[in-house]
Design a protein around this motif. Structure first.
Motif, mmCIF file in Angstrom:
data_model
loop_
_atom_site.group_PDB
_atom_site.id
_atom_site.type_symbol
_atom_site.label_atom_id
_atom_site.label_comp_id
_atom_site.label_asym_id
_atom_site.label_seq_id
_atom_site.Cartn_x
_atom_site.Cartn_y
_atom_site.Cartn_z
ATOM 1 N N GLU A 85 98.316 5.496 55.691
ATOM 2 C CA GLU A 85 99.663 4.944 55.550
ATOM 3 C C GLU A 85 100.533 5.972 54.827
ATOM 4 O O GLU A 85 100.023 6.871 54.164
ATOM 5 N N GLY A 88 100.157 6.976 50.932
ATOM 6 C CA GLY A 88 98.883 7.634 50.716
ATOM 7 C C GLY A 88 98.860 9.038 51.288
ATOM 8 O O GLY A 88 98.267 9.957 50.701
ATOM 9 N N ALA A 92 97.977 12.369 49.176
ATOM 10 C CA ALA A 92 96.884 13.224 49.656
ATOM 11 C C ALA A 92 97.375 14.642 49.894
ATOM 12 O O ALA A 92 96.673 15.623 49.588
ATOM 13 N N ILE A 135 91.321 7.617 46.720
ATOM 14 C CA ILE A 135 92.405 6.736 46.277
ATOM 15 C C ILE A 135 93.548 6.752 47.285
ATOM 16 O O ILE A 135 94.077 5.698 47.666
ATOM 17 N N ALA A 136 93.949 7.936 47.725
ATOM 18 C CA ALA A 136 95.093 8.060 48.634
ATOM 19 C C ALA A 136 94.876 7.317 49.940
ATOM 20 O O ALA A 136 95.819 6.757 50.508
ATOM 21 N N LEU A 137 93.633 7.291 50.425
ATOM 22 C CA LEU A 137 93.348 6.697 51.731
ATOM 23 C C LEU A 137 92.726 5.307 51.621
ATOM 24 O O LEU A 137 92.250 4.765 52.616
ATOM 25 N N SER A 138 92.752 4.717 50.430
ATOM 26 C CA SER A 138 92.181 3.375 50.257
ATOM 27 C C SER A 138 92.966 2.348 51.056
ATOM 28 O O SER A 138 94.200 2.332 51.039
ATOM 29 N N LEU A 144 90.349 1.245 46.190
ATOM 30 C CA LEU A 144 91.148 2.049 45.278
ATOM 31 C C LEU A 144 90.562 2.021 43.867
ATOM 32 O O LEU A 144 90.479 3.055 43.196
ATOM 33 N N ALA A 262 97.674 9.991 40.612
ATOM 34 C CA ALA A 262 96.919 8.826 41.067
ATOM 35 C C ALA A 262 97.457 7.571 40.404
ATOM 36 O O ALA A 262 97.520 6.486 41.017
ATOM 37 N N PHE A 265 101.042 6.816 41.896
ATOM 38 C CA PHE A 265 100.819 6.419 43.282
ATOM 39 C C PHE A 265 100.317 4.985 43.349
ATOM 40 O O PHE A 265 100.780 4.185 44.184
ATOM 41 N N THR A 266 99.382 4.627 42.477
ATOM 42 C CA THR A 266 98.857 3.251 42.453
ATOM 43 C C THR A 266 99.963 2.256 42.127
ATOM 44 O O THR A 266 100.030 1.171 42.718
ATOM 45 N N LYS A 269 102.010 1.901 45.245
ATOM 46 C CA LYS A 269 101.224 1.221 46.275
ATOM 47 C C LYS A 269 101.144 -0.273 46.003
ATOM 48 O O LYS A 269 101.333 -1.103 46.906
#
Length: 493
Positions: A85, A88, A92, A135-138, A144, A262, A265-266, A269
C-alpha cells in the motif's frame, strides 16, 4: 495456512513482496559468513542494500494494485500477512535507499575509530532493515507489532555498541522505554481494536467507524500514539537522546533510516487505516493528541536551542520534527496526511545528512560541541555545505525538499481551521532555524581559535553526506513524484 493473493500480472512482480522482506536477511547471512574478510563483508552489506533498493523500486509501478502474501493465520482476523500500500511503499523506499548510503559511511567511520565488533554491527544493522521492511509491508496490526518489537531488540545491541557504563545506561533507557510503551500501551490498543472491530487488518478509511463512541476512540487513539514510543512524543521521548551514546552511524539509523521513521509511519498508518480520517474528524478523538504533538514540537525545539553537544541538539531536533508528522495525523485532513508522509521522506534525508556531518566532524576534527566549531568550515567546506543544505531543508525553505512538506502541513492546519496549530508549525520552523543555522554560520564566518591541523573528511565519510545533501535538493523538484502513490488513497488538490 499460507499463500499469495494478488492482482498482479507477472510472476516476477508477484514474488517481489516476499523478496523485499528477505533481502536484508540474506545480507545478514552474507555478513556473518564473511566475518573474517572485512572488505568482502562490507561489500556484501552494500550490495545487499543495492539489491533491496532494486526490489523496492520494482514495486512502484504497481503501487495501486493489490498484493498480499499470507504467512500464517491463527484465527479469523488474526494472521501474519504482508501487503502493498502507498504509505508502506514510501517508508520502505526511504529505509532501502538510505541503507547502502549509511553502510558506506559506517565503513569509513568504524575503521577510522577502530571500533570493535564490526561484524556484529553490520549484522544487526541488516536485521534492523529487515524489520523496517516487515513493518512497512505489514497488512495488519499483529504483523506490524511483531516487526516493531523485532526492530527494538535488533537495535539495542547497536545502541550499546561502544560498551562501558554510559553505553549500558543509554541502552537500558532505550530498551525499557520502548518495550514498556509497546507492551503496556500499544499491545492493549491492538487487542481493544480487535474486540471492537473483529479484525486487525489495515483498510483505507479505517475499521472503527461506528464501532465505538467518541470517548472510547479518544482513549484508544491516545494509547496508540503514546504506545508507539518510537514516535517520541513527550513524555515517552527519553529513549532517543539516551541512545546518542551509540556510534554516529547508529544515530543516523535511529533518526533517519529506520527507528523513528517506523514510529511516525505507524502513527500515520493507524490514523488512516485503523481509525480513518472521517471517524477522527467527526468524533474529535484526535484533538487531545493534537495538543500533545504541538507541545512536543515546541518544547523539544526549545531544548535543542540550548544544547551545546551537537548530537544532543540533533536528537531533540528529531523529537521536534517527528511531532510535525504526528500533528499532521491528528489534523485528520488528506492534505495534512500528505504533508506528514512527505515530511517522513524529507526529514529522513535531511536528518541523515546532519548526522553524517556530525560523524565526519567528530572523526576528522575530534569536535562534538557546537561551541567548538568556529572556523571549521574553512577546513571542511564540503561537510558544512552539506550541513547547510540539510538545515535549509528541515527548516522548510526553498529550494530544498522540506519546503513542500511544511507547506502541505500549513495547508492542512488551515483547512482544519486550527489557527493555533498553524502558529505552532510556523514557530517550530523559526526555532529550527535558531538551533540549526548557527552551526554552519559559526563554521564558515567565525575565525578559528587556531589553524586546523586537518583538511576535509576522508572520501568514505564525505561522499555519502554529499549524496544525501544532493537528495535534499532533488526532493524539492521530485515532491510530486514522491506523493504520486498517495493519490490512490488520499483526496489531494
Amino acid at each position: 495456512m499460507s499463500g499469495l493473493t494478488t492482482g498482479w500480472t507477472t510472476p516476477a512482480q508477484a514474488v517481489a513482496l516476499p523478496v523485499t522482506v528477505a533481502v536484508p536477511l540474506l545480507g545478514l547471512g552474507a555478513v556473518l559468513l564473511l566475518r573474517r574478510h572485512p572488505n568482502l563483508r562490507e561489500a556484501a552489506s552494500v550490495l545487499s542494500g543495492v539489491a533491496l533498493v532494486a526490489a523496492v523500486l520494482s514495486l512502484w509501478p504497481a503501487a495501486g494494485q493489490d498484493l498480499r502474501f499470507e504467512l500464517w493465520t491463527w484465527l479469523p482476523g488474526l494472521s501474519l500477512e504482508f501487503a502493498l500500500e502507498p504509505l508502506g511503499l514510501l517508508f520502505a523506499t526511504v529505509a532501502a535507499v538510505l541503507w547502502p548510503v549509511t553502510t558506506v559511511f559506517a565503513t569509513g567511520y568504524l575503521r577510522a575509530e577502530d571500533e570493535h565488533h564490526q561484524t556484529r554491527f553490520f549484522a544487526f544493522f541488516a536485521l534492523t532493515i529487515a524489520a523496517a521492511m516487515w513493518i512497512a509491508l505489514s497488512a495488519n496490526l499483529i504483523t506490524l507489532f511483531i516487526g516493531y518489537e523485532i526492530m527494538t531488540l535488533a537495535t539495542w545491541p547497536l545502541v550499546t555498541h561502544k560498551g562501558g557504563a554510559e553505553g549500558r545506561r543509554g541502552g537500558r533507557t532505550y530498551l525499557v522505554v520502548l518495550l514498556t510503551t509497546s507492551i503496556g500501551l500499544l499491545l492493549p490498543a491492538i487487542v481493544w481494536t480487535w474486540l471492537l472491530a473483529g479484525t486487525t487488518e489495515f483498510r483505507p478509511g479505517g475499521v472503527l467507524a461506528g464501532q465505538a463512541g467518541p470517548g472510547v476512540l479518544t482513549v484508544l487513539y491516545a494509547l496508540y500514539l503514546f504506545g508507539v514510543g518510537k514516535a517520541a512524543l513527550m513524555p515517552v521521548h527519553r529513549w532517543l537522546p539516551a541512545a546518542m551514546v551509540a556510534p554516529t552511524p547508529v544515530s543516523a539509523l535511529l533518526h533517519a533510516v529506520a527507528v523513528v521513521k517506523a514510529g511516525v509511519f505507524t502513527v500515520l498508518k493507524v490514523t488512516f487505516h485503523v481509525f480513518g480520517l472521517d471517524t477522527l474528524d467527526v468524533s474529535g478523538a484526535a484533538r487531545p493528541m493534537m495538543w500533545a504533538a504541538a507541545f512536543t514540537l515546541i518544547a523539544a525545539a526549545v531544548v535543542a536551542t540550548r544544547a551545546d553537544n551537537l548530537k544532543r541538539r540533533l536528537a531533540y531536533s528529531t523529537v521536534s520534527q517527528l511531532a510535525y508528522i504526528v500533528l499532521a495525523a491528528t489534523l485528520a485532513r488528506d492534505v495534512a496526511m500528505a504533508g506528514g508522509a512527505l515530511h517522513l521522506v524529507t526529514h529522513a534525508v535531511g536528518k541523515i545528512t546532519l548526522f553524517l556531518c556530525a560523524g565526519a566532524i567528530a572523526v576528522t576534527a575530534n569536535k562534538t560541541r557546537v561551541s567548538e566549531l568556529d572556523g571549521l568550515g574553512r577546513a571542511m567546506p564540503w561537510t558544512f555545505a552539506a550541513f547547510l543544505a540539510a538545515t535549509v531543508s528541515i527548516v522548510g525553505l526553498p529550494p530544498l525538499g522540506g519546503t513542500w512538506s511544511k507547506w502541505l502541513l500549513l495547508m492542512g492546519a488551515a483547512e482544519a481551521d486550527q489557527v493555533v496549530m498553524l502558529v505552532v508549525l510556523l514557530v517550530g520552523s523559526l526555532l529550527a532555524l535558531a538551533y540549526l543555522m548557527p552551526i554552519p554560520t559559526r563554521a564558515f564566518f567565525r575565525p578559528p581559535p587556531e589553524e586546523p591541523a586537518h583538511g576535509e573528511a576522508r572520501a568514505a565519510l564525505v561522499g555519502p553526506l554529499i549524496l544525501t545533501a544532493f537528495g535534499c535538493v532533488a526532493l524539492f523538484f521530485a515532491a510530486e513524484a514522491v506523493l504520486a502513490p498517495l493519490t490512490a488513497i488520499l483526496e489531494l488538490p
